[in-house]
Scaffold this motif. Structure first.
Motif, mmCIF file in Angstrom:
data_model
loop_
_atom_site.group_PDB
_atom_site.id
_atom_site.type_symbol
_atom_site.label_atom_id
_atom_site.label_comp_id
_atom_site.label_asym_id
_atom_site.label_seq_id
_atom_site.Cartn_x
_atom_site.Cartn_y
_atom_site.Cartn_z
ATOM 1 N N GLU A 1 -8.634 0.727 -13.486
ATOM 2 C CA GLU A 1 -8.064 -0.458 -12.827
ATOM 3 C C GLU A 1 -9.128 -1.135 -11.952
ATOM 4 O O GLU A 1 -9.251 -2.359 -11.947
ATOM 5 C CB GLU A 1 -6.877 -0.007 -11.964
ATOM 6 C CG GLU A 1 -5.832 -1.061 -11.709
ATOM 7 C CD GLU A 1 -4.682 -0.511 -10.888
ATOM 8 O OE1 GLU A 1 -4.486 -1.031 -9.777
ATOM 9 O OE2 GLU A 1 -4.021 0.440 -11.322
ATOM 10 N N ALA B 1 0.369 7.844 -3.460
ATOM 11 C CA ALA B 1 -1.043 7.738 -3.027
ATOM 12 C C ALA B 1 -1.990 8.374 -4.041
ATOM 13 O O ALA B 1 -3.166 8.021 -4.109
ATOM 14 C CB ALA B 1 -1.219 8.377 -1.655
ATOM 15 N N ARG B 2 -1.478 9.350 -4.830
ATOM 16 C CA ARG B 2 -2.345 10.043 -5.801
ATOM 17 C C ARG B 2 -2.229 9.463 -7.199
ATOM 18 O O ARG B 2 -2.934 9.906 -8.109
ATOM 19 C CB ARG B 2 -1.987 11.544 -5.830
ATOM 20 C CG ARG B 2 -2.351 12.218 -4.537
ATOM 21 C CD ARG B 2 -2.070 13.707 -4.544
ATOM 22 N NE ARG B 2 -2.348 14.248 -3.215
ATOM 23 C CZ ARG B 2 -2.219 15.512 -2.864
ATOM 24 N NH1 ARG B 2 -1.798 16.393 -3.761
ATOM 25 N NH2 ARG B 2 -2.505 15.900 -1.635
ATOM 26 N N LYS B 3 -1.372 8.489 -7.369
ATOM 27 C CA LYS B 3 -1.137 7.940 -8.708
ATOM 28 C C LYS B 3 -2.435 7.351 -9.269
ATOM 29 O O LYS B 3 -3.110 6.567 -8.630
ATOM 30 C CB LYS B 3 -0.059 6.855 -8.625
ATOM 31 C CG LYS B 3 0.565 6.553 -9.949
ATOM 32 C CD LYS B 3 1.962 5.974 -9.786
ATOM 33 C CE LYS B 3 2.593 5.785 -11.140
ATOM 34 N NZ LYS B 3 2.022 4.658 -11.887
ATOM 35 N N ASN C 1 -3.145 8.918 3.188
ATOM 36 C CA ASN C 1 -3.824 7.669 2.846
ATOM 37 C C ASN C 1 -4.664 7.927 1.596
ATOM 38 O O ASN C 1 -4.546 7.213 0.615
ATOM 39 C CB ASN C 1 -4.663 7.197 4.039
ATOM 40 C CG ASN C 1 -5.228 5.788 3.852
ATOM 41 O OD1 ASN C 1 -4.815 5.057 2.961
ATOM 42 N ND2 ASN C 1 -6.187 5.412 4.682
ATOM 43 N N GLY C 2 -5.471 8.971 1.620
ATOM 44 C CA GLY C 2 -6.189 9.346 0.409
ATOM 45 C C GLY C 2 -7.651 9.693 0.666
ATOM 46 O O GLY C 2 -8.121 9.623 1.812
ATOM 47 N N HIS D 1 -6.643 3.032 -3.427
ATOM 48 C CA HIS D 1 -5.405 2.249 -3.332
ATOM 49 C C HIS D 1 -5.507 1.170 -2.258
ATOM 50 O O HIS D 1 -4.895 0.112 -2.366
ATOM 51 C CB HIS D 1 -4.201 3.165 -3.053
ATOM 52 C CG HIS D 1 -3.708 3.875 -4.270
ATOM 53 N ND1 HIS D 1 -2.955 3.258 -5.229
ATOM 54 C CD2 HIS D 1 -3.902 5.143 -4.698
ATOM 55 C CE1 HIS D 1 -2.680 4.130 -6.201
ATOM 56 N NE2 HIS D 1 -3.252 5.278 -5.900
ATOM 57 N N THR E 1 -7.696 -1.674 -3.981
ATOM 58 C CA THR E 1 -7.010 -2.595 -4.900
ATOM 59 C C THR E 1 -5.973 -3.445 -4.169
ATOM 60 O O THR E 1 -5.905 -4.650 -4.393
ATOM 61 C CB THR E 1 -6.339 -1.840 -6.064
ATOM 62 O OG1 THR E 1 -5.493 -0.821 -5.524
ATOM 63 C CG2 THR E 1 -7.370 -1.214 -6.975
ATOM 64 N N ALA E 2 -5.187 -2.820 -3.287
ATOM 65 C CA ALA E 2 -4.118 -3.588 -2.625
ATOM 66 C C ALA E 2 -4.709 -4.655 -1.700
ATOM 67 O O ALA E 2 -4.156 -5.745 -1.555
ATOM 68 C CB ALA E 2 -3.187 -2.654 -1.856
ATOM 69 N N PHE F 1 0.850 -1.187 0.000
ATOM 70 C CA PHE F 1 0.000 0.000 0.000
ATOM 71 C C PHE F 1 0.895 1.249 0.000
ATOM 72 O O PHE F 1 1.987 1.215 0.581
ATOM 73 C CB PHE F 1 -0.862 0.032 1.269
ATOM 74 C CG PHE F 1 -1.801 -1.139 1.440
ATOM 75 C CD1 PHE F 1 -3.179 -0.977 1.323
ATOM 76 C CD2 PHE F 1 -1.305 -2.404 1.752
ATOM 77 C CE1 PHE F 1 -4.047 -2.048 1.498
ATOM 78 C CE2 PHE F 1 -2.179 -3.483 1.927
ATOM 79 C CZ PHE F 1 -3.547 -3.302 1.800
ATOM 80 N N PRO F 2 0.451 2.372 -0.593
ATOM 81 C CA PRO F 2 1.250 3.602 -0.555
ATOM 82 C C PRO F 2 1.706 3.955 0.873
ATOM 83 O O PRO F 2 2.863 4.344 1.087
ATOM 84 C CB PRO F 2 0.284 4.663 -1.101
ATOM 85 C CG PRO F 2 -0.627 3.898 -2.020
ATOM 86 C CD PRO F 2 -0.793 2.541 -1.379
ATOM 87 N N MET G 1 -6.602 4.801 -12.210
ATOM 88 C CA MET G 1 -6.984 3.962 -11.073
ATOM 89 C C MET G 1 -8.459 3.528 -11.182
ATOM 90 O O MET G 1 -8.821 2.424 -10.775
ATOM 91 C CB MET G 1 -6.771 4.790 -9.796
ATOM 92 C CG MET G 1 -6.833 4.009 -8.544
ATOM 93 S SD MET G 1 -5.418 2.909 -8.422
ATOM 94 C CE MET G 1 -5.888 2.032 -6.971
#
Ligand code: X2X
Length: 348
Positions: free
Chosen positions: A296, A282-284, A155-156, A222, A225-226, A46-47, A293
């Protein structure tokens, strides 16, 4: 021998020191521990975990291994009980951490600022909070609460997911069982939206989603998905960006004081640098220029719902009384300053 005794022994130059490395040549000899334990909730897939590992690696390299940090993900030093992490850092059960403002807000009420629904709005708004005067004030409050803060990570933005049906309106949430995180403000928000929230740790959330004991949860994509939340029946995602979840790099105060000034500077600069890298990770795939994302997540067989401003506004309206209640508890002045910072943000 506990750490305090060890430090005293170090200061006295006692032969009983168990630490393998002693820095001399300063006014007071400093005893360093063989290993500094760094707590996070999630590991390096994770980020968040990656950010902690970047910090660890930078410090090891720049101190030639003098400060040897090791990652303990899963808040394993306190058996996964993430809402106790802040107290554990303060008490020295945990030496260092990259932790979420949500998890520390039961001990530091001002950290609930970031959980005020629809405050930050977007990345520029979050940056306006963490990178400006408000962020400085928050770090001072954290310091006063007993740990040494060094910088920000992320974290986001937390998005809504569930196993039952698409959510576009507050009415769609009615009666749905959601796992929520450890601050009571989340209970108020989900109750105001007509859902049925249950507070539990991240460790407990995953089996609860798998068994259907809870039907939904909220976390950044994120994390989705992770942690492969689509395999835990989470087939619907609503991007509502209601809460942004920053992270803070911190060190236990006694540990901090045991470092030489030069090493403190290394640890601080490495945290700031790791934070910058971590925020980018984290922002990717979640920026205006690159929303890959979302694709994805859709490729996992998940329905991703984007809300119009009006649809988002309906959620905001429904939780307004919760916002007002918590603004008072957090501190009306701080909240006003935060709102002004977001309003003045540079719009990308
Ligand atoms: O528990 C969560 O949802 C997590 C992983 O996002 C936090 O620790 C705040």
């Amino acid at each position: 021998m506990d750490r305090r005794t060890l430090l005293k022994a170090g200061a006295a130059g006692s032969a009983a020191i168990a630490a393998p490395f002693v820095v001399t040549g300063t006014a007071r000899a400093q005893a360093y521990k063989a290993e500094y334990r760094v707590s996070t909730v999630v590991p390096t897939a994770f980020p968040w975990g990656k950010g902690a590992q970047i910090w660890i690696d930078l410090v090891r390299e720049r101190t030639q291994g003098r400060i040897n940090m090791k990652l303990y993900p899963g808040v394993s030093l306190i058996n996964g009980d993430q809402t106790r992490e802040f107290s554990a850092i303060r008490q020295g059960v945990i030496d260092m951490a990259l932790g979420s403002t949500i998890n520390w807000s039961p001990q530091v009420k001002e950290l609930n600022l970031f959980s005020l629904p629809f405050l930050a709005r977007d990345h520029a708004g979050l940056d306006a909070l963490t990178q400006g005067a408000v962020g400085k004030q928050i770090l001072q409050i954290v310091e006063k609460a007993g740990v040494v803060p060094l910088g920000w990570g992320e974290n986001g933005f937390r998005e809504l997911t569930n196993s039952k049906h698409e959510i576009r309106t507050p009415a769609d949430m009615k009666g749905l069982k959601f796992r929520i995180v450890g601050s009571p403000i989340f209970n108020d928000v989900f109750t105001a939206l007509g859902a049925n929230p249950t507070q539990m740790s991240w460790a407990d959330a995953q089996p609860a989603l798998a068994s259907g004991a809870v039907e939904g949860q909220e976390n950044p994509l994120h994390i989705f998905t992770a942690a492969k939340l689509h395999t835990l029946a989470q087939k619907y995602v609503t991007l509502w960006d209601y809460v942004a979840d920053p992270l803070i790099f911190v060190v236990n105060r006694d540990i901090w004081n045991s470092f030489t000034p030069a090493d403190r500077e290394i640890v601080r600069a490495a945290a700031v640098e790791a934070g910058k890298q971590e925020v980018a990770i984290a922002r990717k795939g979640l920026t205006r220029g690159d929303m890959s994302m979302v694709k994805e997540v859709e490729a996992l067989g998940v329905k991703v719902t984007q809300l119009s401003d009006a649809e988002r506004g309906a959620f905001e309206k429904a939780v307004r009384p919760v916002y007002d209640k918590w603004a008072k508890q957090i501190g009306a002045d701080l909240v006003k300053r935060a709102e002004a910072a977001v309003a003045a943000r540079a719009k990308a």
